[in-house]
Design a protein around this motif. Structure first.
Motif, short mmCIF file in Angstrom:
data_model
loop_
_atom_site.label_atom_id
_atom_site.label_comp_id
_atom_site.label_asym_id
_atom_site.label_seq_id
_atom_site.Cartn_x
_atom_site.Cartn_y
_atom_site.Cartn_z
N LEU A 127 0.82 -1.20 0.00
CA LEU A 127 0.00 0.00 0.00
C LEU A 127 0.87 1.27 0.00
O LEU A 127 0.56 2.24 -0.70
CB LEU A 127 -0.93 0.00 1.22
N ARG A 128 1.93 1.24 0.77
CA ARG A 128 2.83 2.41 0.79
C ARG A 128 3.50 2.59 -0.57
O ARG A 128 3.66 3.72 -1.04
CB ARG A 128 3.88 2.25 1.89
N TRP A 129 3.89 1.48 -1.18
CA TRP A 129 4.53 1.55 -2.51
C TRP A 129 3.57 2.14 -3.52
O TRP A 129 3.96 2.98 -4.35
CB TRP A 129 4.97 0.16 -2.92
N MET A 130 2.31 1.76 -3.46
CA MET A 130 1.31 2.29 -4.39
C MET A 130 1.10 3.79 -4.17
O MET A 130 0.95 4.56 -5.13
CB MET A 130 0.00 1.53 -4.23
N ARG A 131 1.12 4.23 -2.91
CA ARG A 131 0.97 5.66 -2.63
C ARG A 131 2.19 6.45 -3.06
O ARG A 131 2.09 7.64 -3.39
CB ARG A 131 0.70 5.88 -1.14
N ASN A 132 3.34 5.79 -3.07
CA ASN A 132 4.57 6.48 -3.45
C ASN A 132 4.73 6.61 -4.96
O ASN A 132 5.35 7.55 -5.46
CB ASN A 132 5.79 5.75 -2.88
N SER A 133 4.17 5.65 -5.71
CA SER A 133 4.41 5.56 -7.17
C SER A 133 4.14 6.86 -7.92
O SER A 133 4.90 7.21 -8.83
CB SER A 133 3.57 4.43 -7.76
N PRO A 134 3.08 7.61 -7.61
CA PRO A 134 2.85 8.85 -8.36
C PRO A 134 3.97 9.88 -8.22
O PRO A 134 4.04 10.83 -9.01
CB PRO A 134 1.53 9.39 -7.75
N HIS A 135 4.83 9.72 -7.23
CA HIS A 135 5.90 10.69 -7.01
C HIS A 135 7.22 10.27 -7.67
O HIS A 135 8.25 10.92 -7.47
CB HIS A 135 6.12 10.88 -5.50
#
Length: 251
Positions: free
Chosen positions: A123-131
């Motif tokens: 979940l953290r990786w998915m939230r980070n991906s846009p950055h």
């Protein structure tokens, strides 16, 4: 193990990549840092261009392989710069091979104990991906192809198992912790805790970037590293002529 080098003035900085990937993520940073320091980036055994055994190596074995490589290329005590899971490898090497490590730079240090679980990390990786930059996806796919599923899964499992928080207080070398202010894998609270646990730690936050600071902000990271080393690690002389160098060493 295979390494790339851009020789500059000392001290030597050796970059250690994250889980499942390779030194490709450090190439933009290496080109910048090589004009300021003796800069290296390595592929750990089984990743990138480095060969390895048919089975995945654990974190301790990866750290030992890194220490053996440092001995084989006969470098003075070096600065280890880890990225993500590479921070965990660098910390383990520094705890058990302190004579080979002059200082540490931990960029996006994993793993936050508050999210020690596959689902939470995903979940953290998915939230980070846009950055992150879209071009990182192609690099990651190439790295995953080179490593294979068993090594990728093994590296991420090692990252989840490793209790880096128990090791940090035993590192007495100077250490710089670097976090991107949009990094969703490494919250500010965890970066501050890593810095607090290090006996000689300091924290720097890079604005407007996510987890992959070396790839997105190579100039800014090189400036932070140069300033840190100027105050913490004395130069040991000039390196060789600038240019990429592939190094192989027996383990």
């Amino acid at each position: 193990m295979v390494a790339w080098r851009i020789g500059g003035p000392g001290p030597s900085v050796v970059c250690v990549h994250g889980a499942g990937v390779s030194s490709r993520e450090f190439q933009p940073f290496l080109k910048v840092l090589g004009h300021r320091h003796d800069a290296w980036t390595v592929d750990l055994p089984g990743f990138g261009a480095s060969s390895g055994p048919p089975y995945p190596l654990g974190l301790r074995a990866l750290a030992d392989a890194l220490a053996d490589w440092l001995a084989a290329v006969d470098l003075d005590p070096v600065v280890l710069l880890g990225g993500s899971f590479g921070c965990q490898v660098a910390v383990d090497a520094a705890v058990r091979h302190p004579d080979r490590i002059a200082a540490l730079v931990l960029v996006g240090p994993t793993l936050d104990p508050a999210a020690r679980g596959f689902v939470r990390q995903l979940l953290r990786w998915m939230r980070n991906s846009p950055h992150e930059r879209a071009s990182m996806a192609a690099l990651n796919l190439a790295d995953y192809r080179d490593a294979g599923v068993r090594r990728i899964v093994g590296a991420f499992a090692e990252s989840l198992r490793d209790r880096i928080e128990d090791k940090l207080p035993h590192i007495h070398a100077p250490a710089l912790v670097v976090r991107g202010d949009h990094d969703r894998l490494v919250p500010q609270e965890w970066a501050e805790e890593v810095t607090r646990l290090l006996p000689a730690g300091r924290l720097a936050v890079v604005a407007h970037v996510g987890h992959m600071v070396p790839y997105r902000r190579p100039q800014e990271l090189a400036g932070l590293v140069t300033d840190f080393l100027a105050h913490e690690v004395p130069a040991r002389g000039a390196g060789d002529e600038t240019g990429p160098e592939e190094s192989g060493a027996a383990r």
